[in-house]
Write a protein that holds these residues in place. Sequence first.
Motif, PDB file in Angstrom:
ATOM      1  N   GLN A  72      74.043  53.284   3.901  1.00 44.68           N
ATOM      2  CA  GLN A  72      74.321  54.701   4.126  1.00 44.68           C
ATOM      3  C   GLN A  72      74.159  55.105   5.587  1.00 44.68           C
ATOM      4  OE1 GLN A  72      71.707  55.905   0.469  1.00 44.68           O
ATOM      5  NE2 GLN A  72      72.987  57.681   0.952  1.00 44.68           N
ATOM      6  N   ILE A  73      73.422  54.327   6.371  1.00 42.88           N
ATOM      7  CA  ILE A  73      73.163  54.685   7.769  1.00 42.88           C
ATOM      8  C   ILE A  73      74.374  54.276   8.612  1.00 42.88           C
ATOM      9  CG2 ILE A  73      71.552  54.525   9.683  1.00 42.88           C
ATOM     10  CD1 ILE A  73      70.413  55.624   6.985  1.00 42.88           C
ATOM     11  N   VAL A  74      75.047  55.282   9.189  1.00 44.04           N
ATOM     12  CA  VAL A  74      76.295  55.023   9.919  1.00 44.04           C
ATOM     13  C   VAL A  74      76.177  55.307  11.411  1.00 44.04           C
ATOM     14  CG1 VAL A  74      77.720  55.398   7.877  1.00 44.04           C
ATOM     15  CG2 VAL A  74      77.177  57.344   9.384  1.00 44.04           C
ATOM     16  N   GLY A  75      75.014  55.745  11.867  1.00 45.50           N
ATOM     17  CA  GLY A  75      74.841  56.002  13.292  1.00 45.50           C
ATOM     18  C   GLY A  75      73.379  56.225  13.622  1.00 45.50           C
ATOM     19  N   ILE A  76      72.995  55.872  14.856  1.00 45.03           N
ATOM     20  CA  ILE A  76      71.616  56.010  15.325  1.00 45.03           C
ATOM     21  C   ILE A  76      71.623  56.660  16.706  1.00 45.03           C
ATOM     22  CG2 ILE A  76      69.485  54.795  15.963  1.00 45.03           C
ATOM     23  CD1 ILE A  76      70.362  52.532  14.093  1.00 45.03           C
ATOM     24  N   GLY A  77      70.721  57.615  16.908  1.00 39.81           N
ATOM     25  CA  GLY A  77      70.554  58.236  18.210  1.00 39.81           C
ATOM     26  C   GLY A  77      69.080  58.357  18.546  1.00 39.81           C
ATOM     27  N   VAL A  78      68.729  58.117  19.799  1.00 42.30           N
ATOM     28  CA  VAL A  78      67.336  58.111  20.240  1.00 42.30           C
ATOM     29  C   VAL A  78      67.150  59.121  21.370  1.00 42.30           C
ATOM     30  CG1 VAL A  78      65.436  56.698  21.131  1.00 42.30           C
ATOM     31  CG2 VAL A  78      67.178  55.656  19.656  1.00 42.30           C
ATOM     32  N   SER A  79      66.035  59.840  21.342  1.00 42.57           N
ATOM     33  CA  SER A  79      65.603  60.654  22.475  1.00 42.57           C
ATOM     34  C   SER A  79      64.192  60.224  22.831  1.00 42.57           C
ATOM     35  CB  SER A  79      65.644  62.149  22.138  1.00 42.57           C
ATOM     36  OG  SER A  79      64.674  62.464  21.151  1.00 42.57           O
ATOM     37  N   GLY A  80      63.707  60.679  23.989  1.00 38.42           N
ATOM     38  CA  GLY A  80      62.358  60.266  24.365  1.00 38.42           C
ATOM     39  C   GLY A  80      61.881  60.913  25.644  1.00 38.42           C
ATOM     40  N   GLN A  81      60.595  60.693  25.934  1.00 40.01           N
ATOM     41  CA  GLN A  81      60.006  61.171  27.184  1.00 40.01           C
ATOM     42  C   GLN A  81      60.749  60.514  28.344  1.00 40.01           C
ATOM     43  OE1 GLN A  81      56.093  59.380  28.005  1.00 40.01           O
ATOM     44  NE2 GLN A  81      56.107  58.536  25.945  1.00 40.01           N
ATOM     45  N   GLY A  82      61.207  61.311  29.269  1.00 39.95           N
ATOM     46  CA  GLY A  82      62.215  60.837  30.209  1.00 39.95           C
ATOM     47  C   GLY A  82      61.751  59.933  31.324  1.00 39.95           C
ATOM     48  N   GLU A 172      71.102  53.400  30.864  1.00 41.44           N
ATOM     49  CA  GLU A 172      70.396  54.677  30.915  1.00 41.44           C
ATOM     50  C   GLU A 172      71.367  55.788  30.557  1.00 41.44           C
ATOM     51  OE1 GLU A 172      67.173  54.789  30.757  1.00 41.44           O
ATOM     52  OE2 GLU A 172      66.608  54.630  32.854  1.00 41.44           O
ATOM     53  N   ASN A 173      70.940  56.718  29.719  1.00 42.84           N
ATOM     54  CA  ASN A 173      71.810  57.853  29.433  1.00 42.84           C
ATOM     55  C   ASN A 173      71.737  58.870  30.571  1.00 42.84           C
ATOM     56  OD1 ASN A 173      69.832  60.142  28.715  1.00 42.84           O
ATOM     57  ND2 ASN A 173      69.122  58.482  27.369  1.00 42.84           N
ATOM     58  N   GLN A 174      72.785  59.673  30.696  1.00 43.15           N
ATOM     59  CA  GLN A 174      72.852  60.629  31.804  1.00 43.15           C
ATOM     60  C   GLN A 174      71.722  61.646  31.758  1.00 43.15           C
ATOM     61  OE1 GLN A 174      76.817  62.322  31.821  1.00 43.15           O
ATOM     62  NE2 GLN A 174      77.443  60.993  33.499  1.00 43.15           N
ATOM     63  N   SER A 175      71.296  62.013  30.569  1.00 41.04           N
ATOM     64  CA  SER A 175      70.216  62.992  30.433  1.00 41.04           C
ATOM     65  C   SER A 175      68.934  62.480  31.072  1.00 41.04           C
ATOM     66  CB  SER A 175      69.992  63.305  28.949  1.00 41.04           C
ATOM     67  OG  SER A 175      68.905  64.184  28.766  1.00 41.04           O
ATOM     68  N   ASP A 176      68.551  61.246  30.746  1.00 45.58           N
ATOM     69  CA  ASP A 176      67.367  60.643  31.360  1.00 45.58           C
ATOM     70  C   ASP A 176      67.569  60.421  32.849  1.00 45.58           C
ATOM     71  OD1 ASP A 176      65.902  60.578  29.049  1.00 45.58           O
ATOM     72  OD2 ASP A 176      65.981  58.419  28.782  1.00 45.58           O
ATOM     73  N   ALA A 236      73.936  56.610  23.297  1.00 43.51           N
ATOM     74  CA  ALA A 236      73.006  56.525  24.440  1.00 43.51           C
ATOM     75  C   ALA A 236      71.812  57.460  24.297  1.00 43.51           C
ATOM     76  CB  ALA A 236      73.748  56.799  25.743  1.00 43.51           C
ATOM     77  N   GLY A 237      72.008  58.623  23.630  1.00 41.99           N
ATOM     78  CA  GLY A 237      70.878  59.532  23.412  1.00 41.99           C
ATOM     79  C   GLY A 237      70.533  60.355  24.627  1.00 41.99           C
ATOM     80  N   GLY A 238      69.298  60.886  24.645  1.00 43.67           N
ATOM     81  CA  GLY A 238      68.941  61.771  25.744  1.00 43.67           C
ATOM     82  C   GLY A 238      67.447  61.991  25.864  1.00 43.67           C
ATOM     83  N   GLU A 239      67.099  62.781  26.878  1.00 42.96           N
ATOM     84  CA  GLU A 239      65.689  63.132  27.111  1.00 42.96           C
ATOM     85  C   GLU A 239      65.248  64.146  26.070  1.00 42.96           C
ATOM     86  OE1 GLU A 239      62.232  64.943  29.353  1.00 42.96           O
ATOM     87  OE2 GLU A 239      64.125  65.931  28.970  1.00 42.96           O
ATOM     88  N   ASP A 240      63.983  64.062  25.639  1.00 45.54           N
ATOM     89  CA  ASP A 240      63.552  64.920  24.537  1.00 45.54           C
ATOM     90  C   ASP A 240      63.262  66.351  24.979  1.00 45.54           C
ATOM     91  OD1 ASP A 240      61.119  64.740  25.859  1.00 45.54           O
ATOM     92  OD2 ASP A 240      60.109  63.619  24.269  1.00 45.54           O
TER      93      ASP A 240
END
Length: 240
Positions: A72-82, A172-176, A236-240
Amino acid sequence: MTELLLGIDIGTTNIKAVLATPEGWIIAQAQTDYPTQHPRPGWAEQDPLDWWRGTVEVTRAVLADAPARPEQIVGIGVSGQGCAVTLIDQKGEVIRPAIIWMDMRSEAQSEHLRQCCEGEILAQNGKQPAPYNADPVLLWLQEHEPDAIAAAKTSLTSTGYINFRLTGAAVENQSDASILFAFDLAKGSWSEELIADFGLPRKLYPEVVPSSEIIGTLTAQAAAELGLNPGVPVVAGGED
């Protein structure tokens, strides 16, 4: 079959996961804590392996709580302390504990950046140098732990490291990336001039990709640890 998305957040004190439908309905949530080490007054470090162990724990927890099947899991996204400086070597192994944004050891290096490059940093990034950020921490490491810098393949944030464990892509994602002083906001990429002015090795600044871009898919090894199927797209995700 209801398709679900897995979201993971690498916070300063804990890691959280959420399972949600593509429409945004939350199906399950979980979190777990991890420690911060303070080897000296003003220092703050975390073990990136604790981030990964936490990722495995909360992922398995939300799957069990939903309950949800791996397919059932079709996508994953991560955020975190930048600004958690995480050095990995050529084999992808962590070289030393990550120095997180709470760490204040690099004030002298921040002052150096103020003296040499403050106007240029302000023009390109809109910030004034301070120890919370990755660039002065990397300068501190270059001065005090040169072997760690020499051994490094690159430097990642917490999000970048978990994405690397998920996919094998060291990006690295652009947000971080936009948090770092060496990032040119207008161009949306690293400033080669600032990196050269800082005197830091170019290898410490990995490829930058948009936050919504798929950087790869879940590897067989990561899937086995998480209890998921390999091949799930990871953004790629982003900064939290």
